[in-house]
Design a protein around this motif. Structure first.
Motif, PDB file in Angstrom:
ATOM      1  N   LEU A 170       0.848  -1.180   0.000  1.00 35.30           N
ATOM      2  CA  LEU A 170       0.000   0.000   0.000  1.00 35.30           C
ATOM      3  C   LEU A 170       0.888   1.236   0.000  1.00 35.30           C
ATOM      4  O   LEU A 170       1.727   1.409   0.887  1.00 35.30           O
ATOM      5  CB  LEU A 170      -0.920   0.010   1.232  1.00 35.30           C
ATOM      6  CG  LEU A 170      -1.890   1.184   1.350  1.00 35.30           C
ATOM      7  CD1 LEU A 170      -2.887   1.191   0.194  1.00 35.30           C
ATOM      8  CD2 LEU A 170      -2.629   1.130   2.692  1.00 35.30           C
ATOM      9  N   ASN A 171       0.695   2.061  -1.006  1.00 34.74           N
ATOM     10  CA  ASN A 171       1.481   3.290  -1.133  1.00 34.74           C
ATOM     11  C   ASN A 171       0.626   4.449  -0.646  1.00 34.74           C
ATOM     12  O   ASN A 171      -0.322   4.851  -1.312  1.00 34.74           O
ATOM     13  CB  ASN A 171       1.875   3.482  -2.607  1.00 34.74           C
ATOM     14  CG  ASN A 171       2.808   4.665  -2.795  1.00 34.74           C
ATOM     15  OD1 ASN A 171       2.889   5.544  -1.970  1.00 34.74           O
ATOM     16  ND2 ASN A 171       3.508   4.652  -3.919  1.00 34.74           N
ATOM     17  N   ILE A 172       0.936   4.965   0.541  1.00 33.76           N
ATOM     18  CA  ILE A 172       0.135   6.065   1.090  1.00 33.76           C
ATOM     19  C   ILE A 172       0.765   7.399   0.691  1.00 33.76           C
ATOM     20  O   ILE A 172       1.403   8.093   1.476  1.00 33.76           O
ATOM     21  CB  ILE A 172      -0.028   5.953   2.619  1.00 33.76           C
ATOM     22  CG1 ILE A 172       1.318   5.697   3.321  1.00 33.76           C
ATOM     23  CG2 ILE A 172      -1.007   4.850   2.968  1.00 33.76           C
ATOM     24  CD1 ILE A 172       1.223   5.741   4.834  1.00 33.76           C
ATOM     25  N   ILE A 229       4.273  -1.064   3.520  1.00 35.86           N
ATOM     26  CA  ILE A 229       3.945   0.350   3.412  1.00 35.86           C
ATOM     27  C   ILE A 229       5.014   1.093   2.610  1.00 35.86           C
ATOM     28  O   ILE A 229       6.213   0.998   2.898  1.00 35.86           O
ATOM     29  CB  ILE A 229       3.808   1.000   4.801  1.00 35.86           C
ATOM     30  CG1 ILE A 229       2.728   0.275   5.625  1.00 35.86           C
ATOM     31  CG2 ILE A 229       3.486   2.488   4.678  1.00 35.86           C
ATOM     32  CD1 ILE A 229       1.346   0.353   5.038  1.00 35.86           C
ATOM     33  N   PHE A 230       4.566   1.824   1.612  1.00 37.21           N
ATOM     34  CA  PHE A 230       5.415   2.739   0.864  1.00 37.21           C
ATOM     35  C   PHE A 230       4.913   4.160   1.119  1.00 37.21           C
ATOM     36  O   PHE A 230       3.699   4.391   1.190  1.00 37.21           O
ATOM     37  CB  PHE A 230       5.347   2.469  -0.640  1.00 37.21           C
ATOM     38  CG  PHE A 230       6.073   1.224  -1.082  1.00 37.21           C
ATOM     39  CD1 PHE A 230       7.267   1.318  -1.783  1.00 37.21           C
ATOM     40  CD2 PHE A 230       5.561  -0.038  -0.810  1.00 37.21           C
ATOM     41  CE1 PHE A 230       7.931   0.174  -2.207  1.00 37.21           C
ATOM     42  CE2 PHE A 230       6.213  -1.187  -1.225  1.00 37.21           C
ATOM     43  CZ  PHE A 230       7.404  -1.087  -1.918  1.00 37.21           C
ATOM     44  N   THR A 231       5.829   5.098   1.263  1.00 35.96           N
ATOM     45  CA  THR A 231       5.456   6.513   1.307  1.00 35.96           C
ATOM     46  C   THR A 231       6.237   7.257   0.230  1.00 35.96           C
ATOM     47  O   THR A 231       7.342   6.850  -0.150  1.00 35.96           O
ATOM     48  CB  THR A 231       5.755   7.156   2.670  1.00 35.96           C
ATOM     49  OG1 THR A 231       7.151   7.025   2.975  1.00 35.96           O
ATOM     50  CG2 THR A 231       4.920   6.519   3.763  1.00 35.96           C
ATOM     51  N   GLU A 232       5.653   8.339  -0.241  1.00 35.41           N
ATOM     52  CA  GLU A 232       6.312   9.188  -1.240  1.00 35.41           C
ATOM     53  C   GLU A 232       6.427  10.588  -0.663  1.00 35.41           C
ATOM     54  O   GLU A 232       5.483  11.367  -0.704  1.00 35.41           O
ATOM     55  CB  GLU A 232       5.500   9.206  -2.533  1.00 35.41           C
ATOM     56  CG  GLU A 232       5.379   7.848  -3.190  1.00 35.41           C
ATOM     57  CD  GLU A 232       4.498   7.881  -4.431  1.00 35.41           C
ATOM     58  OE1 GLU A 232       3.993   8.976  -4.756  1.00 35.41           O
ATOM     59  OE2 GLU A 232       4.303   6.826  -5.037  1.00 35.41           O
ATOM     60  N   PHE A 233       7.579  10.890  -0.110  1.00 34.27           N
ATOM     61  CA  PHE A 233       7.807  12.180   0.512  1.00 34.27           C
ATOM     62  C   PHE A 233       8.733  13.018  -0.366  1.00 34.27           C
ATOM     63  O   PHE A 233       9.902  12.685  -0.543  1.00 34.27           O
ATOM     64  CB  PHE A 233       8.411  12.012   1.909  1.00 34.27           C
ATOM     65  CG  PHE A 233       7.484  11.354   2.890  1.00 34.27           C
ATOM     66  CD1 PHE A 233       6.108  11.519   2.802  1.00 34.27           C
ATOM     67  CD2 PHE A 233       7.984  10.572   3.921  1.00 34.27           C
ATOM     68  CE1 PHE A 233       5.252  10.925   3.707  1.00 34.27           C
ATOM     69  CE2 PHE A 233       7.134   9.972   4.845  1.00 34.27           C
ATOM     70  CZ  PHE A 233       5.767  10.150   4.734  1.00 34.27           C
TER      71      PHE A 233
END
Length: 466
Positions: free
Chosen positions: A259-261, A302-306
Motif C-alpha cells: 500500500l502506497n500512502i 507500506i510505501f510513502t512518497e515524501f
C-alpha cells in the motif's frame, strides 16, 4: 517598552529553535553564519543545506520503524523520494545515501534514473515507482528500464489504457500498481482527483484487465491525498475508504501486498509550526492493522512518497532590502533586490508561506512593512507572515543594510520558477550555493550556479551576440 526586533520574535515564538539560533545579533541556520555567506557571496542568494535531506529521511524511517515494532505490524516500510520536488543531482545523491527508493512522474525522470544507475547511486534493488499520466515516451522509457532487468520498476496505472500500452512495450512479466482517484476536500473546485481510477471502478478494472493478464501482476495500491497527511476527518475517511478497496482486492488477488500512502508530510512553515509526526505515523499503522485484522487479510507493506518533506527544509533564500517606499500614511514597502514571483513562485501562485526572518540587526527597533519584488507585476509581493498577518522587520536605514531570509524553500521553487531559463521582467536567477558538513562537522560551501547574466538571457531569446 520592548521595541527591538529580537523582543518581537522572543515574545511571539519559542526562540531559539533547533535550526535557528542568534549570535551577535545575526541569525544562524543549522549553525551556518548567514551574514558570513552574504559577505562572501553577496545577495540575492539561494542555498541548499544538504545534511537536512538526510536528517528528515532518517527521522521518518525511525518513526515508521518504531510504529511497526510497537504495533506488531507484520509488514515492511519503504521510503520513496518524489523526484518532482527537486530533480537536482545533488539532491538525489544526498537522498540515496539513506537506502531509499524513487518515485517518478514523467518520461525524463527515467533518464535521471538511468544516469543514477550508471553512477552506481541506484541499483536494481531499488524500487522505481512510476506515477503520472503515461503516453508514448514515458511508456517507452519505463519499458526499456524493465526490459533491461529492473524488475523493481512498478508503473502505477493511472487510466484504463495504460496497462495495454505497457503490455505491448514490455517483453516479459512485470508488476503494476493502481492509483486510486481520491475524493478532494469540499473546498476544491472539483470533487474527484483527475489522477487515478475511481474507487468503484478498481475491482471491475482488475477483473476485466488484470486478473487473467499473463504479463501484468498487481502488487500495489496507491492512495494519494493532495493536501498531504494531516490529522483531519477528511484524511482518515479517505484512508479508510482506501483500506476497504485494498481488503477487497487482497481477497481476490493474493499478489497485491503493498500500500502506497502517497501525500506527504507537511514542512515547517512558521516558527509556531506544530505537527505530531510520530502520532500520525503510529495512527496510520494502527488503522491499517485494525482494518486488515478485522477483515482477516494480511497487512500490506507500506510505501510513502515524501517530496517536500525530504528536500523542503534544506533550502533557503537571502535578499537585501534595497529601498523603502512610503506609498501612503500606512504602507511602507521594503523593496528586495530580486523577485518573489521568479525565485519563490509558490508565494505568488498558491500564497504559500515560508519562514521569514531578518538575518541581521536583531537589536534594532522594528516596524511593520510590506515586501515587494523588482518586477513590474503588482502581484510581486509577500505579505502573509503566519500568525501575525503582517510583516515586521528592523527599521529601514539607508546607512545600515538589512538582509532577510526565507527558509524551507527547497521543494518545487526552482522547477516551477524555471531554473536557468527566462524570468519575468528578465530578473536574473540568483547565485545558488550547496552547503555541507565534513566528517569533522565543519561547514563547507560551493557555488552550484552563478547568478544569471544578461548574455545568458539574450542567448535564450535568440539575440545575436554580435
Amino acid at each position: 517598552m520592548k521595541t527591538k526586533y529580537i523582543d518581537l520574535i522572543d515574545q511571539t515564538y519559542y526562540f531559539p529553535q533547533e535550526e535557528f539560533t542568534l549570535q551577535n545579533e545575526t541569525l544562524k541556520f543549522h549553525d551556518i553564519d548567514l551574514m558570513a555567506l552574504v559577505k562572501k557571496y553577496g545577495a540575492p542568494l539561494k542555498f541548499t543545506y544538504l545534511p537536512q535531506i538526510s536528517n528528515n529521511i532518517q527521522k521518518a524511517k525511525k518513526w515508521f520503524d518504531t510504529a511497526i515494532k510497537n504495533r506488531n505490524y507484520d509488514g515492511k516500510y519503504h521510503y520513496c523520494y518524489c523526484t518532482k520536488s527537486s530533480h537536482f543531482e545533488h539532491v538525489l545523491t544526498e537522498a540515496l545515501r539513506n537506502d531509499i527508493h524513487i518515485e517518478t512522474s514523467s518520461a525524463f525522470d527515467i533518464n535521471i534514473v538511468n544516469n543514477l544507475l550508471k553512477q552506481g547511486k541506484l541499483s536494481r534493488d531499488h524500487y522505481v515507482l512510476c506515477n503520472g499520466f503515461k503516453r508514448e515516451q514515458y511508456i517507452r522509457n519505463i519499458a526499456d528500464l524493465i526490459n533491461n532487468g529492473h524488475k523493481k520498476c512498478i508503473p502505477i496505472i493511472d487510466n484504463f489504457e495504460e496497462i495495454d500500452l505497457l503490455s505491448e512495450a514490455i517483453d516479459g512479466k512485470f508488476d503494476i500498481g493502481i492509483r486510486i482517484a481520491s475524493e478532494e476536500e469540499p473546498k476544491f473546485e472539483f470533487y474527484t482527483s483527475r489522477l487515478g481510477i475511481g474507487y468503484k471502478n478498481i475491482i471491475p478494472f482488475y477483473n476485466r484487465a488484470i486478473a487473467d493478464n499473463e504479463k501484468a501482476t498487481l502488487k500495489m495500491l496507491h492512495f494519494f491525498i493532495n493536501t498531504g497527511i494531516r490529522d483531519t476527518a477528511y484524511y482518515w475517511n479517505e484512508l479508510l475508504k482506501c483500506l476497504k478497496v485494498y481488503i477487497q482486492l487482497r481477497k481476490i488477488c493474493p499478489t497485491v501486498d503493498s500500500l502506497n500512502i502517497g501525500g506527504g508530510f507537511p514542512t515547517k512553515s512558521s516558527l509556531a509550526f506544530n505537527y505530531d509526526y510520530e502520532y500520525m505515523v503510529d495512527e496510520i499503522i494502527n488503522q491499517i492493522k485494525i482494518a486488515c485484522d478485522e477483515a482477516g487479510v494480511p497487512v500490506p507493506h507500506i510505501f510513502t512518497e515524501f517530496g517536500s518533506f525530504t528536500v523542503g527544509e534544506s533550502g533557503g533564500a537571502i535578499y537585501e532590502v534595497l529601498y523603502q517606499k512610503q506609498q501612503n500614511d500606512r504602507e511602507k514597502w521594503n523593496m528586495i533586490n530580486s523577485s518573489f514571483i521568479t525565485t519563490l513562485p509558490d508565494t505568488w501562485a498558491i500564497s504559500k508561506r515560508f519562514i521569514m526572518l531578518a538575518i541581521n540587526r536583531w537589536n534594532d527597533e522594528y516596524e511593520r512593512v510590506l515586501l515587494g519584488g523588482l518586477t513590474c507585476d503588482s502581484d510581486d509581493y509577500y505579505n502573509s507572515e503566519q500568525n501575525m498577518n503582517a510583516i515586521y522587520l528592523p527599521k529601514y536605514s539607508k546607512t545600515k543594510p538589512l538582509y532577510i531570509g526565507f527558509f524551507n524553500t527547497g521543494a518545487y521553487q526552482e522547477t516551477i520558477g524555471g531554473f536557468g531559463g527566462l524570468q519575468h521582467c528578465l530578473i536574473p536567477t540568483p547565485k545558488h550555493l550547496l552547503i555541507n558538513k565534513d566528517k569533522d562537522g565543519n561547514i563547507t560551501t560551493e557555488v552550484f550556479a552563478e547568478q544569471q547574466r544578461a548574455e545568458d538571457l539574450l542567448k535564450i531569446l535568440g539575440y545575436d551576440e554580435n
